[in-house]
Every structure is written in C-alpha cells, then in structure tokens.
Scaffold this active site. Structure first.
Site, PDB file in Angstrom:
ATOM      1  N   LYS A  71       0.795  -1.220   0.000  1.00  0.00           N
ATOM      2  CA  LYS A  71       0.000   0.000   0.000  1.00  0.00           C
ATOM      3  C   LYS A  71       0.833   1.279   0.000  1.00  0.00           C
ATOM      4  O   LYS A  71       0.377   2.332  -0.432  1.00  0.00           O
ATOM      5  CB  LYS A  71      -0.944   0.018   1.197  1.00  0.00           C
ATOM      6  CG  LYS A  71      -0.242   0.090   2.551  1.00  0.00           C
ATOM      7  CD  LYS A  71      -1.233   0.068   3.702  1.00  0.00           C
ATOM      8  CE  LYS A  71      -0.530   0.148   5.058  1.00  0.00           C
ATOM      9  NZ  LYS A  71      -1.486   0.119   6.176  1.00  0.00           N
ATOM     10  N   HIS A 200       0.488  -4.987  14.736  1.00  0.00           N
ATOM     11  CA  HIS A 200       0.890  -3.920  13.811  1.00  0.00           C
ATOM     12  C   HIS A 200       0.700  -2.562  14.451  1.00  0.00           C
ATOM     13  O   HIS A 200      -0.383  -2.236  14.940  1.00  0.00           O
ATOM     14  CB  HIS A 200       0.069  -3.996  12.526  1.00  0.00           C
ATOM     15  CG  HIS A 200       0.576  -3.108  11.430  1.00  0.00           C
ATOM     16  ND1 HIS A 200       1.641  -3.458  10.624  1.00  0.00           N
ATOM     17  CD2 HIS A 200       0.186  -1.889  11.022  1.00  0.00           C
ATOM     18  CE1 HIS A 200       1.869  -2.490   9.760  1.00  0.00           C
ATOM     19  NE2 HIS A 200       1.002  -1.519   9.987  1.00  0.00           N
ATOM     20  N   GLU A 277       6.161  -6.695   8.205  1.00  0.00           N
ATOM     21  CA  GLU A 277       5.502  -6.031   7.080  1.00  0.00           C
ATOM     22  C   GLU A 277       5.999  -4.596   6.916  1.00  0.00           C
ATOM     23  O   GLU A 277       5.208  -3.645   6.964  1.00  0.00           O
ATOM     24  CB  GLU A 277       3.984  -6.047   7.286  1.00  0.00           C
ATOM     25  CG  GLU A 277       3.389  -7.445   7.398  1.00  0.00           C
ATOM     26  CD  GLU A 277       1.937  -7.421   7.834  1.00  0.00           C
ATOM     27  OE1 GLU A 277       1.356  -6.321   7.891  1.00  0.00           O
ATOM     28  OE2 GLU A 277       1.393  -8.496   8.132  1.00  0.00           O
TER      29      GLU A 277
END
Length: 437
Positions: A71, A200, A277
C-alpha cells in the site's frame, strides 16, 4: 533471484551509466527545464536506496523475513526491485495480490494482511493460491470457514490501545488476552487452521517500546494457545519501522531492541518463524520530489516580511497523506545556498481549496516564481494516494538505479536468492531468514 526477475526489473528501471547517481538525474532534469515555461513537478526514485535498506534489514534483523506492505508504493519498479531482492509481499486487496503476481512473484511469497476482507477477495485469493491470511474477529472467521476453509490463518492480536489511545500507542499498548483466546477457540471449533499471530503499529514509530511489549504479549498467547492444543508456527511483527533520512532514532537502534526481545521470547529453535511487514521503511527515503513555484505573495507584519509560495503540486497529489496524518513532517529545501537570509514562509498547493496547505511557518530564503523546492523522503503514499482533484495530473516519476548498486544486487549471497518453505505456514522466505534451517 532469477535471470528473468532481473530482466523484468530492468524493463521498468533505468540503469545509470558510469558513476551517475539519482542526484545527478534530479539535477539534470532541473537544468533541462530552465528555459521552459512548463515546469511540471516530478519525482526521482532511487531503487538503489531500496537495495541498501534491504541489506540493512538483513543485517539488523537477520531472522525476520520482510514482507513489503504494497500500500505504501505499488508501482511496478518498486515491486520488481523488491522481488529481485527476495522480499515477500503484504497485500490488502485482490488488486494488490494480482499486481504482485503479475510482476513475477509466486503466491507463497504473499500474505493477505487485511484482517477484514470482502468475501469476494477471500475467494479470489484462494483461486490465486494465496492461502495465508489475517483475521481479528469472529465474523471474519465465519466468512473464511464458508469460503476458504483450508486457509492458513494468522490472528492479529486485538488491543485496546488502537481505539482508546491512538496518539499514545506505545505507552498504552494492552492486549485483550481474553478476546484473543476466544477467537482461537472459535477458529478451532470451526475447524480452521490458525498458524500464527501478528500485530501492527498503526503508524510509523521512532520508539521500540511498542514492539518489545507486543512481542512479550505474543509469547504469552503462544503458550496459552497450547492449552487449546493449537500449535502456533508464525509471528508477524508488522510494520511501523520508519524510513526517513536523518531520523531522531535510527532503524538500527530500534531493530536492536526488537532483536533482543525476539531472541529472548522466541529464540532460535523455538519453531516460531518470524516475518514483518515493513512499508515506509523501504520506500520513504528512496523518492525525491521537485516542485516548481507558480506564484508568490508577500506581506509585512510589525516590520517583518513573510512570503507565501504556491507550487504545482499539493495535498491532493504527492502530499495527500497529510489529509489524514497532519503529523507528517514535510521540510522543503531550496536550491539557494545555506548562507542566504531566511524568512517565515508558508507553502501552498496548486488547487483552489483552502485546505491545500503543504507547510506552515517554515524558514526559506526569498524565492521567485519559476524556482524549485525539493522535498526528500517522499516515497511513502505519495504515489498511491494521488487524486486528480481540480483536473490536475500526478507528477511523473523516473525510476533509476546506479551501476554500482546494480552490481551489488547481482552479487547478493545465494542464501538471499534461495527460497525455502516455512513449515505449515504456506509461505516461502529466503534461506537466510529461515531460523530453523
């Protein structure tokens, strides 16, 4: 890294000759437009910067396989460069999955990281061979059980802080252990295969406290899951690693604390595979924006002169991230010398919207219409959130790599080019990241 992968990358990235650098390309483009009235804003992307970020990652977190969060910058040159380097990919929609697959990445190098997915996107991922996906609620479990019952699921650890204290996340991080166990129990009752945990940080962090606390909490959930006869194999520590140049705290300083926490709670041989990530980390410092001053206004208050500059870019284009994250630090640089007298200045965008303010109250030398302002650290979100508001097109970007960086990429160790399956996870990572090999 295959020969086909490197050839694919070169179709979208300009390999520079000799000792030419991305800075030389930027300067050359500025000089080429000196005599032109049409001086469009433009971006220069240095893929060598991404290469060096990747090498820093493996040096600082050798056991953690990076799965790049698409993204932040979804352009094919970025995807192909990271594919050549051996990164995996964190996708949040079927379009991102297709984009990564179309750029030569196998499904086993993709994790479907969106915890709340459309039913059609789950079906699409299953059909494309992407079987590892994240969940964080019972509704998602029921959806997966109906559409893709053989999926390999990763529980995103529910926390109270993300909702109650979003601006003080690191200080207030608190896992909802009861909810975590209820979700694991529900998954088991539905006959689903939960293979791991993830967490996250919802924003890029300069602090290690969040990671350390989350890792400790994850270890406790792994132990509690054993009581349900669920053997977890994967820990995804998410994103949140900043990618700025000249940050207050370096990536290595944060990564050292993260590594220590992982070594303590999930030591080598613990049969827990580690991934992350990172998104901003990889791309933020790789891209530089040059924007041209299209208008100028001045005013005097109490004998002090200040200026307003209007650029041919703005918050509806390259700076769109500022629409939902006003904490973003944007620092414009002029091409004038450092010894110039500076004035209080405000930098505006190109639209007719009163909210299109890029920077308030910054110090700049007096500039003229037609001169340039340079913005570094523009790689994250600048290209994925652009709009065409007021009929303006996004700036064009030139993707380049210096010859010496290309040679470094070609000489990567075999352990970074050879992919191995992670037991019972449905994922493949470079051999150098497999802690149990």
């Amino acid at each position: 890294m295959t020969h086909a992968a490197t050839n694919a990358m070169l179709k979208t990235v300009t390999l520079l000759k000799g000792n030419v650098t991305s800075a030389d390309i930027l300067e050359g483009k500025l000089n080429a437009m000196l005599q032109q009235d049409e001086r469009d804003a433009f971006l220069v992307a240095d893929m060598g910067d991404i290469l060096h970020k990747h090498l820093r990652w493996h040096e600082a977190l050798p056991r953690v396989a990076p799965f790049y969060a698409v993204k932040y910058n979804d352009k094919p040159p970025v995807i192909r460069t990271l594919a050549c380097l051996g990164a995996g990919f964190d996708c949040t929609s079927k379009n991102e999955i297709d984009l990564v697959l179309q750029n030569g990445v196998i499904p086993e190098r993709i994790i479907f990281g969106n915890p709340c997915k459309k039913a059609s996107h789950i079906k699409h991922a299953a059909a494309r061979g992407v079987h590892t996906m994240v969940f964080d609620c019972e509704d998602e479990l029921e959806k997966v059980a109906r559409i893709h019952p053989t999926a390999r699921l990763v529980l995103r650890i529910p926390t109270t802080s993300e909702f109650e204290f979003p601006s003080q996340l690191e200080r207030n991080f608190k896992v909802d252990l009861k909810l975590s166990m209820n979700l694991l129990s529900t998954a088991k009752n539905l006959g689903l295969n939960v293979i791991g945990l993830s967490f996250h940080s919802p924003r890029s962090s300069d602090s290690f406290e969040f990671f350390v606390q989350a890792i400790i909490e994850a270890q406790s959930i792994v132990e509690m899951a054993k009581k349900l006869e669920i053997s977890l194999k994967l820990l995804d520590i998410g994103g949140g690693f900043h990618g700025r140049v000249n940050g207050v705290e370096t990536f290595e300083e944060v990564a050292l604390k993260v590594k220590e926490a992982l070594d303590t709670n999930f030591p080598k041989g613990s049969n827990i595979h580690l991934i992350a990530e990172p998104g901003i980390y990889y791309v933020q410092s790789a891209i530089t924006l040059a924007a041209n001053i299209i208008a100028k206004k001045s005013e005097s208050t109490d004998g002090k002169c200040s200026f307003m500059y209007f650029l041919n870019d703005g918050i509806y284009s390259s700076f769109h991230v500022m629409m939902y994250n006003r904490c973003t630090v944007i620092k414009p640089l002029s091409l004038k010398g450092e010894n110039e007298v500076t004035f209080q200045s405000t930098v505006w965008g190109r639209t007719c919207d009163g909210e299109d303010c890029i920077v308030k109250n910054c110090s700049l030398p007096e500039l003229s219409t037609g001169e340039w302002l340079i913005f570094k650290n523009m790689g994250a979100y600048s290209m994925t959130t652009c709009t065409t508001f007021n009929g303006y097109s996004p700036p064009e970007c030139e993707f380049v790599m210096a010859r010496k960086d290309w040679e470094t990429l070609q000489a990567l160790p075999e352990a970074m080019k050879t992919f191995v399956p992670l037991e019972d996870t449905g994922l493949r990572v470079p051999l150098c990241c497999d802690q149990n090999s």
